[in-house]
Design a protein around this motif. Sequence first.
Motif, PDB file in Angstrom:
ATOM      1  N   SER A 121      36.114  35.700  39.641  1.00 42.01           N
ATOM      2  CA  SER A 121      35.240  35.204  38.506  1.00 42.01           C
ATOM      3  C   SER A 121      36.441  35.200  37.375  1.00 42.01           C
ATOM      4  CB  SER A 121      34.225  36.318  38.196  1.00 42.01           C
ATOM      5  OG  SER A 121      33.798  36.087  36.736  1.00 42.01           O
ATOM      6  N   SER A 122      36.438  34.520  36.435  1.00 43.85           N
ATOM      7  CA  SER A 122      37.496  34.399  35.225  1.00 43.85           C
ATOM      8  C   SER A 122      37.064  35.428  34.244  1.00 43.85           C
ATOM      9  CB  SER A 122      37.321  32.838  34.583  1.00 43.85           C
ATOM     10  OG  SER A 122      36.231  32.790  34.026  1.00 43.85           O
ATOM     11  N   LYS A 123      35.722  36.128  34.209  1.00 46.52           N
ATOM     12  CA  LYS A 123      35.718  37.324  33.666  1.00 46.52           C
ATOM     13  C   LYS A 123      36.199  38.717  34.092  1.00 46.52           C
ATOM     14  CE  LYS A 123      31.368  34.764  31.987  1.00 46.52           C
ATOM     15  NZ  LYS A 123      29.846  35.105  32.248  1.00 46.52           N
ATOM     16  N   LEU A 178      44.097  35.907  39.234  1.00 44.57           N
ATOM     17  CA  LEU A 178      45.304  36.120  39.767  1.00 44.57           C
ATOM     18  C   LEU A 178      45.223  37.617  40.422  1.00 44.57           C
ATOM     19  CD1 LEU A 178      48.062  34.289  37.753  1.00 44.57           C
ATOM     20  CD2 LEU A 178      47.110  33.740  40.006  1.00 44.57           C
ATOM     21  N   ALA A 179      44.929  38.521  39.563  1.00 50.76           N
ATOM     22  CA  ALA A 179      45.003  40.006  40.037  1.00 50.76           C
ATOM     23  C   ALA A 179      44.053  40.182  41.073  1.00 50.76           C
ATOM     24  CB  ALA A 179      44.559  40.748  38.724  1.00 50.76           C
ATOM     25  N   GLU A 180      42.810  39.365  41.032  1.00 48.73           N
ATOM     26  CA  GLU A 180      41.607  39.856  42.179  1.00 48.73           C
ATOM     27  C   GLU A 180      41.676  38.715  43.259  1.00 48.73           C
ATOM     28  OE1 GLU A 180      39.493  42.265  42.149  1.00 48.73           O
ATOM     29  OE2 GLU A 180      40.719  43.041  40.546  1.00 48.73           O
ATOM     30  N   TRP A 181      42.802  37.561  43.164  1.00 51.18           N
ATOM     31  CA  TRP A 181      42.684  36.605  44.203  1.00 51.18           C
ATOM     32  C   TRP A 181      42.386  37.379  45.724  1.00 51.18           C
ATOM     33  CZ3 TRP A 181      41.603  31.809  44.403  1.00 51.18           C
ATOM     34  CH2 TRP A 181      41.823  31.151  45.727  1.00 51.18           C
ATOM     35  N   ASP A 186      39.949  38.624  50.769  1.00 44.96           N
ATOM     36  CA  ASP A 186      39.755  39.329  51.949  1.00 44.96           C
ATOM     37  C   ASP A 186      38.189  39.694  52.144  1.00 44.96           C
ATOM     38  OD1 ASP A 186      42.393  39.741  52.864  1.00 44.96           O
ATOM     39  OD2 ASP A 186      42.584  41.486  51.398  1.00 44.96           O
ATOM     40  N   GLU A 187      37.459  39.937  50.878  1.00 41.21           N
ATOM     41  CA  GLU A 187      35.888  39.965  51.081  1.00 41.21           C
ATOM     42  C   GLU A 187      35.355  38.818  51.740  1.00 41.21           C
ATOM     43  OE1 GLU A 187      32.432  40.603  47.870  1.00 41.21           O
ATOM     44  OE2 GLU A 187      34.378  41.471  47.489  1.00 41.21           O
ATOM     45  N   LEU A 188      35.795  37.482  51.402  1.00 41.11           N
ATOM     46  CA  LEU A 188      35.153  36.325  51.798  1.00 41.11           C
ATOM     47  C   LEU A 188      35.188  36.426  53.615  1.00 41.11           C
ATOM     48  CD1 LEU A 188      33.984  33.318  51.602  1.00 41.11           C
ATOM     49  CD2 LEU A 188      36.442  32.856  51.317  1.00 41.11           C
TER      50      LEU A 188
END
Length: 144
Positions: free
Chosen positions: A8-10, A53-56, A61-63
Amino acid sequence: MSLRLAPSSKPSTAGSASVFDTSNSYGLHDTMRFGMRQIASEVTAKHPLENRLAEWENTQDELKMNLARNMYGMHAPIKMAMERSLVIKARGPSMLPRSSNLGLDILVGKDETIDFEDFLNVPELSTDMVDVHTVMEHQLGIRV
């Protein structure tokens, strides 16, 4: 269970909540429930791309775990997580730097990609400068 391709962008609200969200009945920040107030999260507005970018990697991995659970059952993501934890705990050869973990790179799929560490010729990441036989003889205490 989320099949999100991109984060998410948020920004996530786990560590940064506004004073309005954490105020008590007097309108003041409730430190006992929500911890110390972080002024930096209130003042600086972050760019939407920064969170993506931080959560990519976490989102990818979750996907992969969710897709494996849907296709093969619950045992597949559990097995994948167990293999990763075992490889992280295992100690590799002492001639390789601590940041190098080839087994984890293979399990995650980073062995098939070329990152900036691969071609920048950083001496700490290079293995061709080390004589493997000398290092092993030094570890075993063999005098030649």
